[in-house]
Design a protein around this motif. Structure first.
Motif, PDB file in Angstrom:
ATOM      1  N   VAL A 151       0.844  -1.191   0.000  1.00  0.00           N
ATOM      2  CA  VAL A 151       0.000   0.000   0.000  1.00  0.00           C
ATOM      3  C   VAL A 151       0.878   1.239   0.000  1.00  0.00           C
ATOM      4  N   ASP A 152       0.619   2.146  -0.936  1.00  0.00           N
ATOM      5  CA  ASP A 152       1.316   3.440  -0.980  1.00  0.00           C
ATOM      6  C   ASP A 152       0.506   4.463  -0.195  1.00  0.00           C
ATOM      7  N   ILE A 153       1.185   5.208   0.664  1.00  0.00           N
ATOM      8  CA  ILE A 153       0.529   6.208   1.495  1.00  0.00           C
ATOM      9  C   ILE A 153       1.280   7.525   1.375  1.00  0.00           C
ATOM     10  N   ALA A 154       0.560   8.555   0.972  1.00  0.00           N
ATOM     11  CA  ALA A 154       1.176   9.874   0.852  1.00  0.00           C
ATOM     12  C   ALA A 154       1.448  10.445   2.242  1.00  0.00           C
ATOM     13  N   ALA A 155       2.403  11.328   2.319  1.00  0.00           N
ATOM     14  CA  ALA A 155       2.797  11.929   3.597  1.00  0.00           C
ATOM     15  C   ALA A 155       1.603  12.556   4.308  1.00  0.00           C
ATOM     16  N   GLY A 156       1.412  12.177   5.563  1.00  0.00           N
ATOM     17  CA  GLY A 156       0.367  12.775   6.383  1.00  0.00           C
ATOM     18  C   GLY A 156      -1.050  12.421   6.006  1.00  0.00           C
ATOM     19  N   GLN A 157      -1.240  11.412   5.169  1.00  0.00           N
ATOM     20  CA  GLN A 157      -2.572  11.068   4.683  1.00  0.00           C
ATOM     21  C   GLN A 157      -3.040   9.729   5.264  1.00  0.00           C
ATOM     22  N   ALA A 158      -4.275   9.376   4.923  1.00  0.00           N
ATOM     23  CA  ALA A 158      -4.859   8.099   5.308  1.00  0.00           C
ATOM     24  C   ALA A 158      -5.271   7.353   4.054  1.00  0.00           C
ATOM     25  N   VAL A 159      -5.314   6.043   4.164  1.00  0.00           N
ATOM     26  CA  VAL A 159      -5.736   5.232   3.036  1.00  0.00           C
ATOM     27  C   VAL A 159      -6.566   4.067   3.558  1.00  0.00           C
ATOM     28  N   SER A 160      -7.589   3.708   2.800  1.00  0.00           N
ATOM     29  CA  SER A 160      -8.455   2.583   3.156  1.00  0.00           C
ATOM     30  C   SER A 160      -8.258   1.452   2.163  1.00  0.00           C
ATOM     31  N   LEU A 161      -8.308   0.228   2.639  1.00  0.00           N
ATOM     32  CA  LEU A 161      -8.207  -0.929   1.756  1.00  0.00           C
ATOM     33  C   LEU A 161      -9.038  -2.055   2.329  1.00  0.00           C
ATOM     34  N   THR A 162      -9.380  -3.017   1.475  1.00  0.00           N
ATOM     35  CA  THR A 162     -10.180  -4.170   1.887  1.00  0.00           C
ATOM     36  C   THR A 162      -9.475  -5.445   1.458  1.00  0.00           C
ATOM     37  N   LEU A 163      -9.270  -6.351   2.410  1.00  0.00           N
ATOM     38  CA  LEU A 163      -8.727  -7.679   2.135  1.00  0.00           C
ATOM     39  C   LEU A 163      -9.869  -8.680   2.206  1.00  0.00           C
ATOM     40  N   ARG A 164      -9.878  -9.622   1.257  1.00  0.00           N
ATOM     41  CA  ARG A 164     -11.002 -10.562   1.164  1.00  0.00           C
ATOM     42  C   ARG A 164     -10.511 -12.001   1.213  1.00  0.00           C
ATOM     43  N   GLY A 165     -11.350 -12.857   1.726  1.00  0.00           N
ATOM     44  CA  GLY A 165     -11.037 -14.282   1.769  1.00  0.00           C
ATOM     45  C   GLY A 165     -12.250 -15.075   2.202  1.00  0.00           C
ATOM     46  N   SER A 166     -12.116 -16.399   2.190  1.00  0.00           N
ATOM     47  CA  SER A 166     -13.214 -17.280   2.578  1.00  0.00           C
ATOM     48  C   SER A 166     -12.730 -18.329   3.559  1.00  0.00           C
ATOM     49  N   LEU A 167     -13.586 -18.620   4.513  1.00  0.00           N
ATOM     50  CA  LEU A 167     -13.316 -19.672   5.499  1.00  0.00           C
ATOM     51  C   LEU A 167     -14.334 -20.792   5.313  1.00  0.00           C
ATOM     52  N   GLU A 168     -13.850 -22.021   5.332  1.00  0.00           N
ATOM     53  CA  GLU A 168     -14.729 -23.175   5.201  1.00  0.00           C
ATOM     54  C   GLU A 168     -14.853 -23.878   6.551  1.00  0.00           C
ATOM     55  N   LYS A 169     -15.940 -24.618   6.687  1.00  0.00           N
ATOM     56  CA  LYS A 169     -16.196 -25.419   7.887  1.00  0.00           C
ATOM     57  C   LYS A 169     -16.093 -24.582   9.163  1.00  0.00           C
ATOM     58  N   ILE A 170     -16.750 -23.444   9.128  1.00  0.00           N
ATOM     59  CA  ILE A 170     -16.704 -22.562  10.290  1.00  0.00           C
ATOM     60  C   ILE A 170     -17.543 -23.135  11.428  1.00  0.00           C
ATOM     61  N   ARG A 171     -17.182 -22.746  12.621  1.00  0.00           N
ATOM     62  CA  ARG A 171     -17.954 -23.074  13.814  1.00  0.00           C
ATOM     63  C   ARG A 171     -18.729 -21.811  14.193  1.00  0.00           C
ATOM     64  N   ARG A 172     -20.025 -21.911  14.276  1.00  0.00           N
ATOM     65  CA  ARG A 172     -20.840 -20.730  14.557  1.00  0.00           C
ATOM     66  C   ARG A 172     -20.868 -20.417  16.058  1.00  0.00           C
ATOM     67  N   TRP A 173     -20.851 -19.102  16.361  1.00  0.00           N
ATOM     68  CA  TRP A 173     -21.034 -18.633  17.734  1.00  0.00           C
ATOM     69  C   TRP A 173     -22.506 -18.768  18.082  1.00  0.00           C
ATOM     70  N   ASP A 174     -22.789 -19.276  19.280  1.00  0.00           N
ATOM     71  CA  ASP A 174     -24.177 -19.450  19.692  1.00  0.00           C
ATOM     72  C   ASP A 174     -24.266 -19.313  21.208  1.00  0.00           C
ATOM     73  N   VAL A 175     -25.489 -19.250  21.709  1.00  0.00           N
ATOM     74  CA  VAL A 175     -25.702 -19.184  23.155  1.00  0.00           C
ATOM     75  C   VAL A 175     -25.104 -20.424  23.806  1.00  0.00           C
ATOM     76  N   GLY A 176     -24.225 -20.222  24.764  1.00  0.00           N
ATOM     77  CA  GLY A 176     -23.583 -21.338  25.438  1.00  0.00           C
ATOM     78  C   GLY A 176     -22.536 -22.055  24.621  1.00  0.00           C
ATOM     79  N   GLU A 177     -22.341 -21.639  23.374  1.00  0.00           N
ATOM     80  CA  GLU A 177     -21.333 -22.251  22.490  1.00  0.00           C
ATOM     81  C   GLU A 177     -20.524 -21.123  21.846  1.00  0.00           C
ATOM     82  N   PRO A 178     -19.632 -20.517  22.615  1.00  0.00           N
ATOM     83  CA  PRO A 178     -18.964 -19.274  22.197  1.00  0.00           C
ATOM     84  C   PRO A 178     -17.750 -19.497  21.291  1.00  0.00           C
ATOM     85  N   GLU A 179     -18.006 -19.828  20.055  1.00  0.00           N
ATOM     86  CA  GLU A 179     -16.917 -20.030  19.091  1.00  0.00           C
ATOM     87  C   GLU A 179     -16.415 -18.671  18.592  1.00  0.00           C
ATOM     88  N   LEU A 180     -15.135 -18.392  18.825  1.00  0.00           N
ATOM     89  CA  LEU A 180     -14.550 -17.100  18.465  1.00  0.00           C
ATOM     90  C   LEU A 180     -13.362 -17.283  17.537  1.00  0.00           C
TER      91      LEU A 180
END
Length: 571
Positions: A211-240
């Motif tokens: 990422v190139d950033i000019a002096a004294g400035q801000a820059v926004s970017l987005t990184l993307r990806g996918s996760l398979e076989k996720i464990r869902r967070w639920d009541v009493g099952e706090p998957e983080l």
């Protein structure tokens, strides 16, 4: 402690908690006399974080007070000071220079000190817990008007290019998650820079980018990806899942849990399954610590909630500390989070005040920005017990709900109404919370039945027919230790009888999606001899807690536990 986990490994951080110099300013002369650069004699030591209204000599003090401490830089560097919570007005000075101002006692803010010189530096904070008719909370609220630096102060050393924020968004399909990491970088460098950005979590390394950033400035970017076989967070099952972003010499770590929350007819669905909510309202308050609630007691409160059979707690009536919400994430306990807008005596002038609305929108922004990643939060609360029969409340609701929805479409928007049979803002919310105290402030407990029937008819006429309903406040006062042969007013027996009968009515009504009893533990309230408000608060406490202020169970706690944990509730 700010969080239950470490948010930085590369970025040096340290807490400035401990003993600070402290002096009150009842005549409000500190600014004129230059206390920021010449701290007055006569100060005493005061613990940060804490509330001054728990200390001898300042038990009822409302007004300005000044704090001072020192910190050292071993070399010239960029410093960010992060303040987790200061009640309510805060002016920050470093080496006598005014650096920043913030209003709002329950949300985080920070100040930046680029290229701060090597050596010892003086940090002074003027704190003022004065509130009025245009502040949130206003000068009439059903809790004590504490003052002080109530949560931790953190010092961070920043590289010339640092990570300002990370926002984790995701979309779920079956057992996979498409993830977007929205990252904002800031440059304090005098020249243009290039940094490499990487992000990773369990089982996924997101694509790196230069990422190139000019002096004294801000820059926004987005990184993307996918996760398979996720464990869902639920009541009493706090998957983080823990996400780490690295950018050059800096890093930022945060967590989230994958889950969905939605409305289907009159039902609330978590991960596609019907959810019946049973919980309490809880103030983050204790008579020895005020709002500077220690982590040890948070764990105890959570154990008590679990023992009672709760699956949700309402953060009454302000954003709770991050440490507490982390604990809820880790234990699979749901949260309703809201801003400090208690409106039982709020005037139309307040509801229509531009500065009041502006402050509320800013608090919503700060709350949602800070707590966006917590899977335990399923509701954002817009306001509590304002006069929702008025056009002023309608316009304010449009502004507040619009702000919430513009920032977060993954959660449900709710509020608590005390005028369910005349309310004109019902259609703007996903879930309706009803606060009523039959058996205490009005009539007998049986009044809930007719009130609900009238509400359902009214809701149909106002475009809210069939929406999920939560009984968000109900109950009665019971003074700990006052018991006898009959359910007298203010006795533990009477409180238990009211709550038991009310829960029977609500649980027999299939249109109600849950109950939140008022409230968890007795709290100190703002009773003053020169004002007419809250004169029914014996001991200067709101005694409707299922526990005493010292977390001793009343009879009502035991009956609620039996009901909440009963096999009859198989939902």
């Amino acid at each position: 402690m700010i969080r239950t986990f470490q948010q930085h490994i590369l970025r040096p951080t340290r807490l400035l908690n401990g003993l600070w110099d402290f002096i009150t300013d009842p005549d409000n002369i500190g600014i004129h006399e230059g206390w920021a650069s010449k701290f007055p004699e006569g100060s005493r030591k005061h613990v940060v974080p804490s509330c001054w209204n728990n200390e001898l000599g300042t038990y009822e003090y409302i007004g300005a007070a000044w704090y001072r401490t020192y910190f050292d830089n071993v070399q010239e560097t960029n410093i960010r000071l992060v303040f987790e919570g200061i009640l309510h007005h805060a002016d920050v000075y470093v080496d006598g220079k005014h650096i920043g101002y913030h209003f709002g006692g329950f949300t985080q803010f920070s100040v930046l000190l680029p290229e701060l010189a090597q050596g010892k530096h003086e940090l002074v904070i003027r704190v003022d817990n004065t509130v009025d008719w245009q502040t949130l909370p206003t000068d009439i609220a059903d809790w004590h008007s504490y003052g002080g630096i109530i949560r931790s102060v953190e010092l961070q050393e920043l590289p010339d290019v640092y990570i300002d924020s990370m926002k984790i968004d995701y979309q779920l399909k079956d057992d996979s998650a498409d993830i977007q990491l929205h990252i904002v970088l800031h440059s304090l460098s005098k020249g243009d820079c290039q940094v490499e950005v990487n992000a990773f979590t369990e089982g996924l390394s997101l694509s790196s980018s230069h990422v190139d950033i000019a002096a004294g400035q801000a820059v926004s970017l987005t990184l993307r990806g996918s996760l398979e076989k996720i464990r869902r967070w639920d009541v009493g099952e706090p998957e983080l899942y823990t996400f780490t972003v690295q950018a050059g010499e800096d890093d930022l770590i945060d967590r989230t849990g994958f889950r969905t929350v939605e409305v289907q007819g009159s039902d609330i669905l978590l991960n596609g399954k019907k959810l019946y909510l049973q919980g309490v309202n809880r103030h983050e308050e204790h008579p020895e610590w005020g709002f500077a609630f220690p982590p040890k007691l948070m764990l105890k409160d959570l154990d008590i909630l679990t023992d009672m059979g709760c699956n949700i707690v309402r953060g009454s009536h302000y954003p709770q500390s991050q440490f507490w919400i982390d604990l809820l994430d880790e234990h699979g306990m749901l949260l309703w989070s809201e801003i400090p807008m208690w409106g039982c005596f709020m005037s139309k002038e307040t509801l229509g005040s531009p500065i009041f609305i502006e402050r509320g929108i800013k608090m919503l922004d700060e709350m949602i920005s800070r707590d966006y990643h917590h899977p335990s939060i399923i509701f954002w609360g817009a306001h509590n017990e304002i006069d929702t029969r008025t056009e002023e409340a309608l316009e304010l609701t449009k502004a507040f709900v619009g702000k919430i929805r513009s920032m977060d479409s993954s959660r449900l928007v709710t509020y608590a109404t005390m005028h369910p049979e005349q309310d004109i803002v019902l259609s703007y919310f996903d879930v309706i919370g009803i606060n009523k105290y039959y058996g205490w402030y009005e009539g007998s407990v049986d009044g809930f039945s007719s009130m609900l029937e009238n509400y359902y008819i009214h809701a149909e006429k106002h475009g809210a027919g069939g929406k999920p309903v939560i009984m968000s406040e109900f109950g009665a006062a019971g003074i700990f230790g006052d018991s006898g042969w009959e359910p007298r007013l203010f006795s533990e027996d009477y409180q238990a009888d009211v709550v038991t009968r009310a829960l029977k009515i609500f649980r027999d009504d299939p249109r109600i999606a849950g109950t939140l009893i008022w409230h968890f533990a007795d709290i100190r309230v703002d009773v003053r001899s020169d004002r007419p408000y809250f004169r029914d608060r014996a001991r200067s406490f709101n005694n409707k807690g299922l526990l005493s202020e010292y977390r001793k169970p009343k009879l009502a706690y035991r009956v609620v536990k039996a009901i909440y944990r009963s096999d009859l509730l198989d939902r």
